[in-house]
Enzyme design. Sequence first.
Site, PDB file in Angstrom:
ATOM      1  N   CYS A 176     -15.313  55.251 -15.818  1.00  0.00           N
ATOM      2  CA  CYS A 176     -14.774  55.317 -14.463  1.00  0.00           C
ATOM      3  C   CYS A 176     -13.277  55.036 -14.465  1.00  0.00           C
ATOM      4  O   CYS A 176     -12.827  54.049 -15.069  1.00  0.00           O
ATOM      5  CB  CYS A 176     -15.490  54.310 -13.562  1.00  0.00           C
ATOM      6  SG  CYS A 176     -14.887  54.316 -11.853  1.00  0.00           S
ATOM      7  N   CYS A 183     -11.310  47.656  -9.988  1.00  0.00           N
ATOM      8  CA  CYS A 183     -12.431  47.519  -9.059  1.00  0.00           C
ATOM      9  C   CYS A 183     -13.308  46.343  -9.466  1.00  0.00           C
ATOM     10  O   CYS A 183     -13.596  46.139 -10.654  1.00  0.00           O
ATOM     11  CB  CYS A 183     -13.248  48.806  -9.039  1.00  0.00           C
ATOM     12  SG  CYS A 183     -14.693  48.735  -7.960  1.00  0.00           S
ATOM     13  N   CYS A 219     -17.831  46.888 -11.098  1.00  0.00           N
ATOM     14  CA  CYS A 219     -18.426  46.995 -12.434  1.00  0.00           C
ATOM     15  C   CYS A 219     -17.638  46.109 -13.393  1.00  0.00           C
ATOM     16  O   CYS A 219     -16.409  46.111 -13.388  1.00  0.00           O
ATOM     17  CB  CYS A 219     -18.392  48.438 -12.942  1.00  0.00           C
ATOM     18  SG  CYS A 219     -19.392  49.602 -11.998  1.00  0.00           S
ATOM     19  N   CYS A 247     -16.083  56.859  -7.905  1.00  0.00           N
ATOM     20  CA  CYS A 247     -17.075  55.877  -8.348  1.00  0.00           C
ATOM     21  C   CYS A 247     -18.206  56.550  -9.107  1.00  0.00           C
ATOM     22  O   CYS A 247     -18.767  57.556  -8.657  1.00  0.00           O
ATOM     23  CB  CYS A 247     -17.618  55.127  -7.136  1.00  0.00           C
ATOM     24  SG  CYS A 247     -18.921  53.940  -7.530  1.00  0.00           S
ATOM     25  N   GLN A 300     -33.979  48.496  -1.734  1.00  0.00           N
ATOM     26  CA  GLN A 300     -33.675  48.401  -3.151  1.00  0.00           C
ATOM     27  C   GLN A 300     -32.565  49.402  -3.469  1.00  0.00           C
ATOM     28  O   GLN A 300     -32.472  50.466  -2.872  1.00  0.00           O
ATOM     29  CB  GLN A 300     -34.914  48.685  -3.994  1.00  0.00           C
ATOM     30  CG  GLN A 300     -36.010  47.645  -3.868  1.00  0.00           C
ATOM     31  CD  GLN A 300     -35.606  46.275  -4.412  1.00  0.00           C
ATOM     32  OE1 GLN A 300     -34.634  46.145  -5.156  1.00  0.00           O
ATOM     33  NE2 GLN A 300     -36.354  45.240  -4.037  1.00  0.00           N
ATOM     34  N   GLU A 356     -42.116  37.847   6.661  1.00  0.00           N
ATOM     35  CA  GLU A 356     -40.713  38.243   6.576  1.00  0.00           C
ATOM     36  C   GLU A 356     -39.910  37.465   7.607  1.00  0.00           C
ATOM     37  O   GLU A 356     -40.293  37.382   8.775  1.00  0.00           O
ATOM     38  CB  GLU A 356     -40.564  39.743   6.810  1.00  0.00           C
ATOM     39  CG  GLU A 356     -39.159  40.228   7.059  1.00  0.00           C
ATOM     40  CD  GLU A 356     -38.182  39.846   5.954  1.00  0.00           C
ATOM     41  OE1 GLU A 356     -37.048  39.450   6.293  1.00  0.00           O
ATOM     42  OE2 GLU A 356     -38.555  39.924   4.760  1.00  0.00           O
ATOM     43  N   ASP A 368     -40.527  38.394  -3.216  1.00  0.00           N
ATOM     44  CA  ASP A 368     -39.288  39.092  -3.555  1.00  0.00           C
ATOM     45  C   ASP A 368     -38.175  38.488  -2.714  1.00  0.00           C
ATOM     46  O   ASP A 368     -37.716  39.083  -1.738  1.00  0.00           O
ATOM     47  CB  ASP A 368     -39.450  40.587  -3.270  1.00  0.00           C
ATOM     48  CG  ASP A 368     -38.237  41.398  -3.710  1.00  0.00           C
ATOM     49  OD1 ASP A 368     -37.314  40.819  -4.285  1.00  0.00           O
ATOM     50  OD2 ASP A 368     -38.227  42.626  -3.453  1.00  0.00           O
ATOM     51  N   CYS A 372     -33.740  39.120  -8.223  1.00  0.00           N
ATOM     52  CA  CYS A 372     -32.492  39.863  -8.454  1.00  0.00           C
ATOM     53  C   CYS A 372     -31.402  38.937  -8.977  1.00  0.00           C
ATOM     54  O   CYS A 372     -30.235  39.333  -9.034  1.00  0.00           O
ATOM     55  CB  CYS A 372     -32.028  40.561  -7.170  1.00  0.00           C
ATOM     56  SG  CYS A 372     -31.628  39.432  -5.820  1.00  0.00           S
TER      57      CYS A 372
END
Length: 428
Positions: free
Chosen positions: A79, A85, A88, A159, A262, A312, A360, A386
Amino acid sequence: MRRTTPRAARDTPLETTVARLGAAGDGIAPLPDGRPAYIPFALPGERVRIAPGARRGDGVAARLVARLSDSPDRADPPCPHFGACGGCSVQHLAAAAYRRWKTGLLAEALGRAGFEGTPIAPLVPAAPATRRRAELALRGRIVGFHERAARRALDVPQCRVLDPAILALADRLRGLALAALRPEAEAQVNLLDTGADLVLRGPREPDLAERERLAAFAAEADLARLSWATGEAAPLPVVVRRAPRIAFAGVAVEPPPGAFLQATRQGEAAIAAAVLDALADLAEDAAVADLYAGIGTLTFRLARRFRVRAAEGDAAAAAALRRAANAGGLAPRLAVEPRDLAARPLLPAELKGTDAVVLDPPRDGARAQCAALAEAPVRRIVYVSCNPAALARDARILAGGGWRPLRATPIDQFLWSGHLECVVPFSR
């Protein structure tokens, strides 16, 4: 007494050798006093000249002045925005080493929880140009991400991570000149089955003329829905051109504006497959609790096989989940409860008769809920994480109740970053 690094020492370059790659993708090297230096864009084994900077955690942040040698695992970043940036951090790492590093993040997290040697499946890879969810900074004609370690926004028209549909929408946003978007605004994009769902968050409410311009923009960009939020307020639709829908296991859901998805379709499918595999030994119609259910990413897949109790904390997401369950004819198999599980976790007594729990949680994990689950009378817990750091903490909590991980599946939804999704089933 808090130890600080004198300015003179911080300004003096020194040489060191990078020992390993940290969780955020920075190279970690020892300083003469034994503290670690965190060095962006440096790889293990490289001899580097660095300028130590301000304190960072147990060490110091450092600027890479020069690479005196290159690792055989160094690659050319694909990239043109890499380095500036903040999106990443490890595009300079070759593919095989990248896979080892990402898998190692999960192994290290489980090791910190006392579970060294847990079987870990091969990393489920992420493909470039597949990310269907993005939060973009709007600064006039700049539409992109924040610069590395800065609040300034960087335009990222090339990107390599985002779906091309998001890049095309970002290009249109560069021409959307509204006073209500100045001086700073944010855009959140979800690619749904029926088109892009866009939320703009600005410092003030748009006036009538600006709302008309927003409606025209939605038509020009062929959006499913465009919503507006002022400050920290919840977003409200400005125009709905098509019903904003996304299907999970064949059940169509109309998510509220800005709902969590997701990051990639492939990642979602891999998470669901790992969760269902972890429950494969349960009987049909077993009772499963789906905690932090969101808009039903896993819920409807579970409800095809089991009786499900979904909880939730976001009221709008829970309402969307309930409406979809009713419309899809799943209400007899699926009970939906709006519940803040951090403030009011499901207690062991409430889980009596439940065979398994799937959770989750958000990035900060599920400390309170895991404390309750440690003593829960269930056969299986399947944790979808995550954040390996939060997973390590919560796994230690579960270990106090005798729970042990059966295996772990790392899933790379966040390409070239330190973020990692994983699915870990626990039993006892």
